[in-house]
Scaffold this motif. Structure first.
Motif, PDB file in Angstrom:
ATOM      1  N   GLU A  59       0.833  -1.198   0.000  1.00  0.00           N
ATOM      2  CA  GLU A  59       0.000   0.000   0.000  1.00  0.00           C
ATOM      3  C   GLU A  59       0.870   1.251   0.000  1.00  0.00           C
ATOM      4  O   GLU A  59       0.570   2.243  -0.683  1.00  0.00           O
ATOM      5  CB  GLU A  59      -0.903  -0.020   1.236  1.00  0.00           C
ATOM      6  CG  GLU A  59      -1.767   1.203   1.435  1.00  0.00           C
ATOM      7  CD  GLU A  59      -2.985   1.210   0.501  1.00  0.00           C
ATOM      8  OE1 GLU A  59      -3.695   2.221   0.478  1.00  0.00           O
ATOM      9  OE2 GLU A  59      -3.212   0.205  -0.215  1.00  0.00           O
ATOM     10  N   CYS A  64       4.356   8.256   8.023  1.00  0.00           N
ATOM     11  CA  CYS A  64       3.437   9.029   8.866  1.00  0.00           C
ATOM     12  C   CYS A  64       2.840  10.210   8.085  1.00  0.00           C
ATOM     13  O   CYS A  64       1.699  10.632   8.342  1.00  0.00           O
ATOM     14  CB  CYS A  64       4.160   9.565  10.099  1.00  0.00           C
ATOM     15  SG  CYS A  64       4.451   8.294  11.359  1.00  0.00           S
ATOM     16  N   VAL A  65       3.622  10.718   7.125  1.00  0.00           N
ATOM     17  CA  VAL A  65       3.179  11.879   6.337  1.00  0.00           C
ATOM     18  C   VAL A  65       2.356  11.447   5.128  1.00  0.00           C
ATOM     19  O   VAL A  65       1.280  12.000   4.864  1.00  0.00           O
ATOM     20  CB  VAL A  65       4.403  12.712   5.875  1.00  0.00           C
ATOM     21  CG1 VAL A  65       3.967  13.836   4.924  1.00  0.00           C
ATOM     22  CG2 VAL A  65       5.144  13.269   7.069  1.00  0.00           C
ATOM     23  N   LYS A  66       2.834  10.431   4.386  1.00  0.00           N
ATOM     24  CA  LYS A  66       2.197  10.130   3.097  1.00  0.00           C
ATOM     25  C   LYS A  66       1.127   9.035   3.135  1.00  0.00           C
ATOM     26  O   LYS A  66       0.463   8.805   2.137  1.00  0.00           O
ATOM     27  CB  LYS A  66       3.252   9.787   2.056  1.00  0.00           C
ATOM     28  CG  LYS A  66       3.969   8.474   2.268  1.00  0.00           C
ATOM     29  CD  LYS A  66       5.010   8.289   1.145  1.00  0.00           C
ATOM     30  CE  LYS A  66       5.719   6.954   1.230  1.00  0.00           C
ATOM     31  NZ  LYS A  66       6.733   6.785   0.182  1.00  0.00           N
ATOM     32  N   SER A  67       0.964   8.353   4.276  1.00  0.00           N
ATOM     33  CA  SER A  67      -0.035   7.285   4.330  1.00  0.00           C
ATOM     34  C   SER A  67      -1.004   7.515   5.481  1.00  0.00           C
ATOM     35  O   SER A  67      -0.630   7.461   6.657  1.00  0.00           O
ATOM     36  CB  SER A  67       0.646   5.922   4.506  1.00  0.00           C
ATOM     37  OG  SER A  67      -0.316   4.920   4.756  1.00  0.00           O
ATOM     38  N   GLU A  68      -2.259   7.787   5.140  1.00  0.00           N
ATOM     39  CA  GLU A  68      -3.293   7.985   6.158  1.00  0.00           C
ATOM     40  C   GLU A  68      -3.488   6.709   6.976  1.00  0.00           C
ATOM     41  O   GLU A  68      -3.715   6.752   8.190  1.00  0.00           O
ATOM     42  CB  GLU A  68      -4.618   8.382   5.504  1.00  0.00           C
ATOM     43  CG  GLU A  68      -4.637   9.790   4.952  1.00  0.00           C
ATOM     44  CD  GLU A  68      -6.012  10.164   4.412  1.00  0.00           C
ATOM     45  OE1 GLU A  68      -6.994   9.456   4.772  1.00  0.00           O
ATOM     46  OE2 GLU A  68      -6.099  11.138   3.669  1.00  0.00           O
ATOM     47  N   MET A  69      -3.410   5.570   6.299  1.00  0.00           N
ATOM     48  CA  MET A  69      -3.606   4.274   6.962  1.00  0.00           C
ATOM     49  C   MET A  69      -2.522   4.056   8.020  1.00  0.00           C
ATOM     50  O   MET A  69      -2.819   3.664   9.153  1.00  0.00           O
ATOM     51  CB  MET A  69      -3.553   3.147   5.919  1.00  0.00           C
ATOM     52  CG  MET A  69      -3.772   1.758   6.478  1.00  0.00           C
ATOM     53  SD  MET A  69      -3.723   0.529   5.144  1.00  0.00           S
ATOM     54  CE  MET A  69      -3.714  -0.993   6.106  1.00  0.00           C
ATOM     55  N   ALA A 117      -0.598   6.415   9.409  1.00  0.00           N
ATOM     56  CA  ALA A 117      -0.739   7.455  10.437  1.00  0.00           C
ATOM     57  C   ALA A 117      -1.835   7.081  11.424  1.00  0.00           C
ATOM     58  O   ALA A 117      -1.710   7.322  12.634  1.00  0.00           O
ATOM     59  CB  ALA A 117      -1.050   8.801   9.778  1.00  0.00           C
ATOM     60  N   SER A 118      -2.909   6.491  10.916  1.00  0.00           N
ATOM     61  CA  SER A 118      -4.008   6.048  11.783  1.00  0.00           C
ATOM     62  C   SER A 118      -3.553   4.931  12.721  1.00  0.00           C
ATOM     63  O   SER A 118      -3.921   4.921  13.903  1.00  0.00           O
ATOM     64  CB  SER A 118      -5.171   5.563  10.913  1.00  0.00           C
ATOM     65  OG  SER A 118      -6.191   5.007  11.703  1.00  0.00           O
TER      66      SER A 118
END
Length: 599
Positions: A575, A584-589, A591-592
Motif C-alpha cells: 500500500e 506518517c506523512v504520506k499514508s493515512e492508513m 498514520a491512523s
C-alpha cells in the motif's frame, strides 16, 4: 521381466513379506534360512530315535521302518556299520548342531527386531523432515505422533508374530516331508484335513483383519484428540467445556475397547476350537490307515511322531497368526500414511548456496493456497544486504506469508524470488536455509541444556564455548548463566519453563547469532512481551542492525521506528513504503495505526 513378475507376485500374494522385506532386506531372508536349519536338525534329531529303538531291540528287516532303512543306506554309503553306538553319535551331532542354529536363531531374530524398529522410526523421521511445509500444515499432528510411537511398536509386534508364523510354517513343512518319507498314504490323509481346517479358519481371520485396521484408525484418532485436549486444556478448563470434550474422549475410548473385545472374542473362538478340529482329523487319518488300508499302528508311529511336532508348530502358527492380525491394521495404517507422506516430500536439489552480495528480490510475486484467493499479489521489492526492512499491516494482509516465501517454505504461484539474480529455488534449499534465522512470537526452546539450545548440539570444545559465551553476553543472558550452578548445562525444561518470556526471546537471538545467519526474520517476536522487556529486546536487535539482513514483521509499530524501510501491506499488496517518518506523512492508513497505538 522375470524379476519384475516375481516382485509383482510377491506383492500381490505375500504383501506382508514385501512390507517387512522392504525394511529388513537380506536380514529377513537370513531369519528364514536359520529357521529352516533349526527345523531340519530338529526333525533329523527326532528321526534317529526310531532307528535307535529298532536297532536296540534287533527288529527284523521286514519290521524296520523306512527311516531305519534310510539311515542304514546312508551309513553304508560312507562305509560305517549301523549300530547303537553309531546311531547315538549321529543323534548327538544332530542335537548339538540344532543347538548352534537355535542360538543363532534367537540372537539374530533379536537383532533383526531392533534393526527393524530403528529403520522404521528413522524412515518416518526422514520423511517428516523432508515434507513440504505447505503439506505439513495439513497433516494431523496426532497421526504423526501416533505413527512414530504407538503404531511403530505395534508393527514391531506384528513383525515378531509374523516371523513366528513363517518359522513355524517352515517347521510344519519339514516335519510333513519327513512324515511323507515315512508313510506316504497317512501323510496325504492328514494334509487333506489340514487344508479343510485352513478354509474353516480363513473366514474368521478375514474378520480379524478388518477389525484390526478399524482399531488402528481409531487409535490414531484418539491420539489426535488427546493432543488437542492437552494443547487446549486452559481454554476447556476456563470455559467449563472440559466435560464436553471429555465425553468425546470417553466415547472414543469405549469404542476402541468394544472393537478390541470383538477381536479377542474371535481369538478365543479360534483358540478353543482348533485343537479338537485338528485332533479329529488326525483320528480320522489313523482310522482310515488301520481300517481302510489294513495298516498297522506301528507303521504310522514315525509319522505320528512328526505330526505331533507339526501339530505343535501348527498350534503356534494359529496363535501367532491370531496375534499378528491384532496388529495387521497398524501395518496397513502405516503403509498408507507412508504413501501419503512420500507424495508430499520436498525436492531438495540444486547448487550449494554460499551467501549473497547485493540483494534478495521479489519480482511480481503472487501466492495463493490451493483453490484460494491470492494471499500475496504482485509483490515486488528489493531487500538490500544488511538492511533492516519492516513489514506491517492488518491481520491477513500477507505479512507472515512473505516471510514463508523468503525462507522457501512456500513457492510463489507466480513471479520469482532471486538472490543476486539467481532464483532461490535453483539452490539447494537446505544450504540456503542454513543462512536464515527465524524468531517468532512463540519462541522455540527445547527441553535440553542452555548450551544445546543455542548451539544446536554443537561439540562442546573451546572454540564453540568461546562463541557461546560471546553471543550470551551480546544478548544479555550472561546474568542468567551466572545464577546457575550448572552454568551452560542448566536444563531449560519444557518450552523453557525456567526462563522468562524476555529471556526466551534473547535465547532465540543468541541462537541465530551463534549460527551466523545472513537473513534474520522476526515474526511478531515482541508482541507477547511487556513494554520493558520489549525495549530490552529491541536494544538487542538494534545492536546487530547492519551486520545482517533483518526482516521485521510487526504489529507493534514502536519496534520498527529505526528500520531502514517499512512496507505497509493491504490485501497482499504494498500500500505504501518508506521510513517511519515518511509513512506518517504520506499514508493515512499508517498514520491512523500510529495514532491508535499512541506512538
Amino acid at each position: 521381466m522375470i524379476k519384475s513378475k516375481l516382485k509383482e507376485f510377491v506383492k500381490t500374494y505375500f504383501k506382508q513379506v514385501a512390507f517387512f522385506y522392504s525394511y529388513l532386506r537380506a536380514r529377513f531372508l537370513y531369519v528364514i534360512l536359520i529357521s529352516f536349519f533349526v527345523s531340519l536338525f530338529d526333525a533329523l534329531s527326532l528321526s534317529v530315535f526310531i532307528p535307535l529303538f529298532e536297532i536296540a531291540t534287533d527288529a527284523s528287516s521286514s519290521k524296520k521302518s523306512s527311516l531305519t532303512n534310510y539311515l542304514q543306506d546312508a551309513l553304508n554309503y560312507v562305509n560305517l556299520p549301523i549300530s547303537v553306538n553309531s546311531v547315538l553319535v549321529i543323534m548327538l551331532v544332530f542335537f548339538f548342531t540344532k543347538a548352534v542354529f537355535r542360538y543363532a536363531d534367537v540372537y539374530y531374530r533379536a537383532y533383526a527386531n531392533a534393526y527393524f524398529i530403528k529403520k522404521l522410526r528413522i524412515k518416518f523421521v526422514n520423511l517428516i523432515s523432508s515434507l513440504e511445509y505447505n503439506e505439513f500444515i495439513k497433516i494431523d499432528l496426532g497421526k504423526i505422533q501416533n505413527s512414530i510411537t504407538t503404531e511403530v511398536v505395534n508393527i514391531n509386534s506384528a513383525y515378531t508374530h509374523y516371523i513366528s508364523v513363517v518359522q513355524n510354517s517352515i517347521f510344519i513343512i519339514v516335519y510333513i516331508v519327513m512324515s511323507f518319507l515315512s508313510n506316504t498314504k497317512f501323510t496325504l490323509i492328514v494334509i487333506v484335513g489340514a487344508v479343510v481346517s485352513k478354509v474353516f479358519f480363513g473366514k474368521i481371520y478375514s474378520n480379524s483383519k478388518i477389525l484390526s485396521f478399524t482399531i488402528a484408525q481409531k487409535n490414531s484418532n484418539l491420539s489426535s484428540l488427546l493432543m488437542q485436549f492437552t494443547n487446549n486444556f486452559k481454554y476447556l478448563k476456563s470455559t467449563a467445556t472440559v466435560g464436553n470434550y471429555s465425553l468425546k474422549l470417553k466415547d472414543t475410548v469405549s469404542d476402541i475397547e468394544n472393537q478390541q473385545l470383538k477381536l479377542n472374542k474371535i481369538a478365543a473362538r479360534v483358540l478353543s476350537t482348533r485343537e479338537p478340529i485338528v485332533i479329529s482329523f488326525l483320528a480320522i487319518a489313523i482310522y482310515i490307515q488301520v481300517n481302510v488300508f489294513n495298516g498297522t499302528l506301528s507303521a504310522v508311529l514315525p509319522s505320528l511322531m512328526f505330526f505331533y511336532r507339526a501339530f505343535n508348530s501348527f498350534m503356534n502358527v494359529q496363535l501367532s497368526w491370531t496375534a499378528y492380525l491384532k496388529y495387521a491394521g497398524s501395518v496397513k495404517l502405516v503403509e498408507d500414511f507412508e504413501t501419503d507422506l512420500r507424495t508430499c516430500v520436498e525436492k531438495i536439489s540444486g547448487k550449494q548456496y554460499t551467501g549473497f552480495n547485493d540483494s534478495l528480490e521479489f519480482k511480481e510475486v503472487s501466492f495463493h493456497y490451493k483453490n484460494g484467493v491470492n494471499v500475496v499479489e504482485d509483490f515486488s521489492f528489493k531487500f538490500k544486504k544488511n538492511s533492516t526492512i519492516a513489514i506491517v499491516g492488518k491481520s491477513g494482509s500477507g505479512k507472515t506469508t512473505i516471510s514463508n516465501l523468503v525462507t522457501g517454505l512456500l513457492k510463489p504461484s507466480k513471479g520469482v524470488i532471486t538472490i543476486d539474480g539467481t532464483n532461490i529455488f535453483d539452490y539447494n534449499l537446505n544450504s540456503y536455509r542454513e543462512k536464515i534465522g527465524l524468531i517468532s512470537q512463540e519462541t522455540v526452546v527445547f527441553n535440553d541444556t542452555l548450551y544445546n539450545n543455542i548451539t544446536f548440539w554443537a561439540e562442546k570444545n573451546a572454540e564453540n564455548l568461546k562463541r557461546f559465551n560471546l553471543v550470551l553476553a551480546k544478548v544479555g543472558l550472561n546474568d542468567f548463566l551466572d545464577k546457575s550452578s550448572d552454568q551452560e548445562d542448566i536444563m531449560l525444561g519444557d518450552h523453557g519453563v525456567v526462563m522468562s518470556g524476555g529471556q526466551r526471546q534473547r535465547l532465540s537471538i543468541a541462537r541465530e547469532l551463534f549460527k551466523q545467519t545472513e537473513i534474520l526474520i522476526l515474526d511478531e517476536a515482541t508482541s507477547a512481551l511487556d513494554s520493558h522487556t520489549e525495549r530490552l529486546i529491541q536494544e538487542n536487535i538494534d545492536s546487530i542492525k547492519g551486520s545482517m539482513t533483518i526482516i521485521i514483521i510487526a504489529h507493534r509499530l514502536s519496534t520498527i521506528k529505526k528500520a531502514d524501510s517499512i512496507l505497509l501491506l493491504k490485501d497482499g499488496k504494498i500500500e505504501a513504503s518508506g521510513t517511519f517518518d515518511e509513512l506518517c506523512v504520506k499514508s493515512e492508513m499508517f498514520a491512523s495505526m500510529v495514532a491508535l497505538q499512541e506512538i
